[in-house]
Design a protein around this motif. Sequence first.
Motif, PDB file in Angstrom:
ATOM      1  N   LEU A 157     126.710 -13.209 -11.771  1.00 60.15           N
ATOM      2  CA  LEU A 157     126.301 -12.525 -12.985  1.00 60.15           C
ATOM      3  C   LEU A 157     127.484 -11.764 -13.573  1.00 60.15           C
ATOM      4  O   LEU A 157     128.165 -11.014 -12.867  1.00 60.15           O
ATOM      5  CB  LEU A 157     125.164 -11.546 -12.680  1.00 60.15           C
ATOM      6  CG  LEU A 157     124.738 -10.611 -13.813  1.00 60.15           C
ATOM      7  CD1 LEU A 157     124.136 -11.398 -14.975  1.00 60.15           C
ATOM      8  CD2 LEU A 157     123.751  -9.551 -13.308  1.00 60.15           C
ATOM      9  N   ILE A 158     127.753 -11.967 -14.857  1.00 65.96           N
ATOM     10  CA  ILE A 158     128.755 -11.188 -15.582  1.00 65.96           C
ATOM     11  C   ILE A 158     128.081 -10.636 -16.831  1.00 65.96           C
ATOM     12  O   ILE A 158     127.613 -11.392 -17.681  1.00 65.96           O
ATOM     13  CB  ILE A 158     129.985 -12.024 -15.966  1.00 65.96           C
ATOM     14  CG1 ILE A 158     130.662 -12.579 -14.714  1.00 65.96           C
ATOM     15  CG2 ILE A 158     130.968 -11.174 -16.772  1.00 65.96           C
ATOM     16  CD1 ILE A 158     131.868 -13.467 -15.004  1.00 65.96           C
ATOM     17  N   ALA A 159     128.020  -9.317 -16.917  1.00 63.32           N
ATOM     18  CA  ALA A 159     127.436  -8.644 -18.075  1.00 63.32           C
ATOM     19  C   ALA A 159     128.565  -8.023 -18.892  1.00 63.32           C
ATOM     20  O   ALA A 159     129.502  -7.463 -18.328  1.00 63.32           O
ATOM     21  CB  ALA A 159     126.457  -7.567 -17.623  1.00 63.32           C
ATOM     22  N   VAL A 160     128.468  -8.117 -20.206  1.00 59.77           N
ATOM     23  CA  VAL A 160     129.538  -7.623 -21.067  1.00 59.77           C
ATOM     24  C   VAL A 160     129.019  -6.517 -21.980  1.00 59.77           C
ATOM     25  O   VAL A 160     128.055  -6.705 -22.717  1.00 59.77           O
ATOM     26  CB  VAL A 160     130.140  -8.758 -21.928  1.00 59.77           C
ATOM     27  CG1 VAL A 160     131.314  -8.224 -22.750  1.00 59.77           C
ATOM     28  CG2 VAL A 160     130.598  -9.919 -21.053  1.00 59.77           C
ATOM     29  N   VAL A 161     129.684  -5.368 -21.906  1.00 63.80           N
ATOM     30  CA  VAL A 161     129.489  -4.298 -22.881  1.00 63.80           C
ATOM     31  C   VAL A 161     130.872  -3.880 -23.352  1.00 63.80           C
ATOM     32  O   VAL A 161     131.878  -4.188 -22.719  1.00 63.80           O
ATOM     33  CB  VAL A 161     128.760  -3.076 -22.277  1.00 63.80           C
ATOM     34  CG1 VAL A 161     127.367  -3.438 -21.841  1.00 63.80           C
ATOM     35  CG2 VAL A 161     129.559  -2.478 -21.120  1.00 63.80           C
ATOM     36  N   GLY A 162     130.917  -3.178 -24.451  1.00 63.40           N
ATOM     37  CA  GLY A 162     132.237  -2.744 -24.888  1.00 63.40           C
ATOM     38  C   GLY A 162     132.219  -2.003 -26.202  1.00 63.40           C
ATOM     39  O   GLY A 162     131.183  -1.863 -26.871  1.00 63.40           O
ATOM     40  N   HIS A 163     133.404  -1.534 -26.533  1.00 63.39           N
ATOM     41  CA  HIS A 163     133.613  -0.763 -27.743  1.00 63.39           C
ATOM     42  C   HIS A 163     133.995  -1.733 -28.867  1.00 63.39           C
ATOM     43  O   HIS A 163     135.171  -2.036 -29.073  1.00 63.39           O
ATOM     44  CB  HIS A 163     134.710   0.271 -27.512  1.00 63.39           C
ATOM     45  CG  HIS A 163     134.587   1.005 -26.203  1.00 63.39           C
ATOM     46  ND1 HIS A 163     133.406   1.589 -25.800  1.00 63.39           N
ATOM     47  CD2 HIS A 163     135.482   1.226 -25.208  1.00 63.39           C
ATOM     48  CE1 HIS A 163     133.599   2.155 -24.611  1.00 63.39           C
ATOM     49  NE2 HIS A 163     134.838   1.950 -24.236  1.00 63.39           N
ATOM     50  N   ALA A 164     132.992  -2.224 -29.555  1.00 64.40           N
ATOM     51  CA  ALA A 164     133.221  -3.242 -30.577  1.00 64.40           C
ATOM     52  C   ALA A 164     134.146  -2.730 -31.677  1.00 64.40           C
ATOM     53  O   ALA A 164     134.894  -3.496 -32.286  1.00 64.40           O
ATOM     54  CB  ALA A 164     131.888  -3.690 -31.179  1.00 64.40           C
ATOM     55  N   GLY A 165     134.110  -1.431 -31.924  1.00 66.71           N
ATOM     56  CA  GLY A 165     134.908  -0.883 -33.006  1.00 66.71           C
ATOM     57  C   GLY A 165     136.400  -1.025 -32.810  1.00 66.71           C
ATOM     58  O   GLY A 165     137.158  -1.052 -33.780  1.00 66.71           O
ATOM     59  N   GLY A 224     137.585  -3.303 -30.123  1.00 68.65           N
ATOM     60  CA  GLY A 224     137.821  -4.544 -29.389  1.00 68.65           C
ATOM     61  C   GLY A 224     137.969  -4.386 -27.897  1.00 68.65           C
ATOM     62  O   GLY A 224     138.311  -5.346 -27.200  1.00 68.65           O
ATOM     63  N   ASN A 225     137.701  -3.205 -27.362  1.00 63.56           N
ATOM     64  CA  ASN A 225     137.863  -2.949 -25.924  1.00 63.56           C
ATOM     65  C   ASN A 225     136.570  -3.317 -25.202  1.00 63.56           C
ATOM     66  O   ASN A 225     135.571  -2.622 -25.309  1.00 63.56           O
ATOM     67  CB  ASN A 225     138.216  -1.488 -25.712  1.00 63.56           C
ATOM     68  CG  ASN A 225     138.621  -1.149 -24.288  1.00 63.56           C
ATOM     69  OD1 ASN A 225     138.828   0.011 -23.964  1.00 63.56           O
ATOM     70  ND2 ASN A 225     138.743  -2.133 -23.420  1.00 63.56           N
ATOM     71  N   MET A 226     136.614  -4.419 -24.446  1.00 61.51           N
ATOM     72  CA  MET A 226     135.427  -4.933 -23.781  1.00 61.51           C
ATOM     73  C   MET A 226     135.477  -4.667 -22.272  1.00 61.51           C
ATOM     74  O   MET A 226     136.545  -4.610 -21.671  1.00 61.51           O
ATOM     75  CB  MET A 226     135.321  -6.444 -24.010  1.00 61.51           C
ATOM     76  CG  MET A 226     135.116  -6.844 -25.462  1.00 61.51           C
ATOM     77  SD  MET A 226     133.501  -6.352 -26.126  1.00 61.51           S
ATOM     78  CE  MET A 226     133.999  -4.966 -27.132  1.00 61.51           C
ATOM     79  N   HIS A 227     134.281  -4.525 -21.683  1.00 66.05           N
ATOM     80  CA  HIS A 227     134.160  -4.276 -20.249  1.00 66.05           C
ATOM     81  C   HIS A 227     133.235  -5.305 -19.601  1.00 66.05           C
ATOM     82  O   HIS A 227     132.077  -5.003 -19.284  1.00 66.05           O
ATOM     83  CB  HIS A 227     133.656  -2.864 -19.999  1.00 66.05           C
ATOM     84  CG  HIS A 227     134.562  -1.801 -20.515  1.00 66.05           C
ATOM     85  ND1 HIS A 227     135.888  -1.717 -20.150  1.00 66.05           N
ATOM     86  CD2 HIS A 227     134.345  -0.774 -21.373  1.00 66.05           C
ATOM     87  CE1 HIS A 227     136.441  -0.682 -20.753  1.00 66.05           C
ATOM     88  NE2 HIS A 227     135.538  -0.107 -21.511  1.00 66.05           N
ATOM     89  N   PRO A 228     133.710  -6.531 -19.393  1.00 63.51           N
ATOM     90  CA  PRO A 228     132.924  -7.497 -18.629  1.00 63.51           C
ATOM     91  C   PRO A 228     132.765  -6.993 -17.195  1.00 63.51           C
ATOM     92  O   PRO A 228     133.739  -6.561 -16.565  1.00 63.51           O
ATOM     93  CB  PRO A 228     133.784  -8.768 -18.675  1.00 63.51           C
ATOM     94  CG  PRO A 228     134.743  -8.555 -19.810  1.00 63.51           C
ATOM     95  CD  PRO A 228     134.985  -7.086 -19.851  1.00 63.51           C
ATOM     96  N   THR A 229     131.555  -7.035 -16.674  1.00 62.97           N
ATOM     97  CA  THR A 229     131.274  -6.489 -15.346  1.00 62.97           C
ATOM     98  C   THR A 229     130.666  -7.566 -14.465  1.00 62.97           C
ATOM     99  O   THR A 229     129.631  -8.144 -14.798  1.00 62.97           O
ATOM    100  CB  THR A 229     130.334  -5.279 -15.463  1.00 62.97           C
ATOM    101  OG1 THR A 229     130.962  -4.283 -16.285  1.00 62.97           O
ATOM    102  CG2 THR A 229     130.047  -4.687 -14.097  1.00 62.97           C
ATOM    103  N   ILE A 230     131.314  -7.811 -13.347  1.00 58.00           N
ATOM    104  CA  ILE A 230     130.937  -8.869 -12.416  1.00 58.00           C
ATOM    105  C   ILE A 230     130.095  -8.267 -11.306  1.00 58.00           C
ATOM    106  O   ILE A 230     130.468  -7.239 -10.716  1.00 58.00           O
ATOM    107  CB  ILE A 230     132.196  -9.520 -11.813  1.00 58.00           C
ATOM    108  CG1 ILE A 230     133.139  -9.994 -12.926  1.00 58.00           C
ATOM    109  CG2 ILE A 230     131.839 -10.655 -10.876  1.00 58.00           C
ATOM    110  CD1 ILE A 230     134.603  -9.920 -12.573  1.00 58.00           C
TER     111      ILE A 230
END
Length: 476
Positions: free
Chosen positions: A371-379, A381-387
């Motif tokens: 499972l990889i869930a992605v959240v991030g600061h869209a404003g 472009g800083n993304m935090h994919p979490t494994i």
Amino acid sequence: MSTASSSQLVDRLRATLGHSAVITDTDVTDSYSRDMMPLAPYGTPLAVVMPTDTDGVQATVRACADAGVPIVPRGAGSGLTGAANAIDGCVILVLTKLNEILEIDAANRLAVVQPGVVNLDFRDAVAKNGLFYPPDPSSYDWCTIGGNLATNAGGLCCVKYGVTTDAVLGLKVVLADGSLLKTGRRTVKGVAGYDLTKLFIGSEGTLGVITEATVALKPLPQAPGTLVAAFNDTAAAGDAVARVVKEGLVPSLMEIMDAASIKAAEAYLNTDIGAGSGCEALLLCQSDSGGEVARRELTAIEQICSDAGADMTYVTDDLAEGNMLLQARRVVLTALETYGTWLTDDVSVPRTRIAELITGCARISEDVGLLIAVVGHAGDGNMHPTIVYDPSSADESARAHKAFDDILDVGLSLGGTVTGEHGIGKIKQEWLAREIGPVGMRVHRDIKQALDPENLFNPESMFSMNPSPHGPAAGS
């Protein structure tokens, strides 16, 4: 280092700082040996030292320098790259007892703060003076200002207010010889000499130990209005972000969550945030401009989301409701713990390519079977994919590490960078070399050599002073 020499160093530190400030009990020191990154290596420290003032930090540095013992500075341990992890035989220099707000100058909109102050406590303190400290990492309720400085932390408000370095006017830094360097200024403008302040911010404790920061504050913003928009197509959400940027709109917050993140947050909070069963991406935006200006900003963003294909949009100016919606974003990492141990990545890409990164993470998830869930600061472009994986399984751990590297590879291929706010630490050193190249690495080593010739500070973090003759091996 011999046992006798180690004992002499501990005795010297205790004589200078007091017995209680120097801890050697392994049951305690083990708890200070690593941060929140599960894959980063860590060793066994000789001692944990907890000074209460700058003089104590200077005394610790001088004692360790004389003994040839490396120092690893540490705050609360909320880091996510192993930057504060111990190496065998080091002294962990914990700065959490330097925890005073020394000054709040409301007239000049600045404050002077020690590194052990918790981010949220500082924000609350300045708010009582009608002021605002913008940097707000997701761990803002327990991370410390010193750790934020060391990693140049960001947060959810970066889109409008920038990262930690954008709020810092000056520092006090203990150097490798124990001397105290003062950088920066208290004025709004100032360009005298090299910008040493920015050199130390984000250096992860490899160049010196920050014991004080002078930071710029802003007027307390208005209570934010909040927008949520749900999309059944990730590309449509990415298109909405790109259109917001193109139109010149600057919300105070613009976050994105993928389907896996939404599901985890809703289950953890036992609530429905209104995304709908077919939602593939959720945008959360806030405007703190206040009144009619905020309403116009959110109305314009809502129209952009609708035009881009949002299935649902909702706007509220109710603060409690907005906080509830935002809580779904803030709890994602905690929510993912119900599925297993998480390993979060930190990659920034051009804002027009966010959807491609999320899609790439979905492919990687399928490839590695995790499972990889992605959240991030869209404003920004800083993304935090979490494994999510089982660390007791050697196979799953290996697949998680592969996914971590594959995500960084995708990020670089999209024109991005391997870290937006978490830093390099002990987990991304090969990737730093890959991103900035041999000349960039040479300059880094030259600066380190000039300020820390004996490699005293955090010697195995960010990069090695003795590079492999075979070059970086990222992705191998």
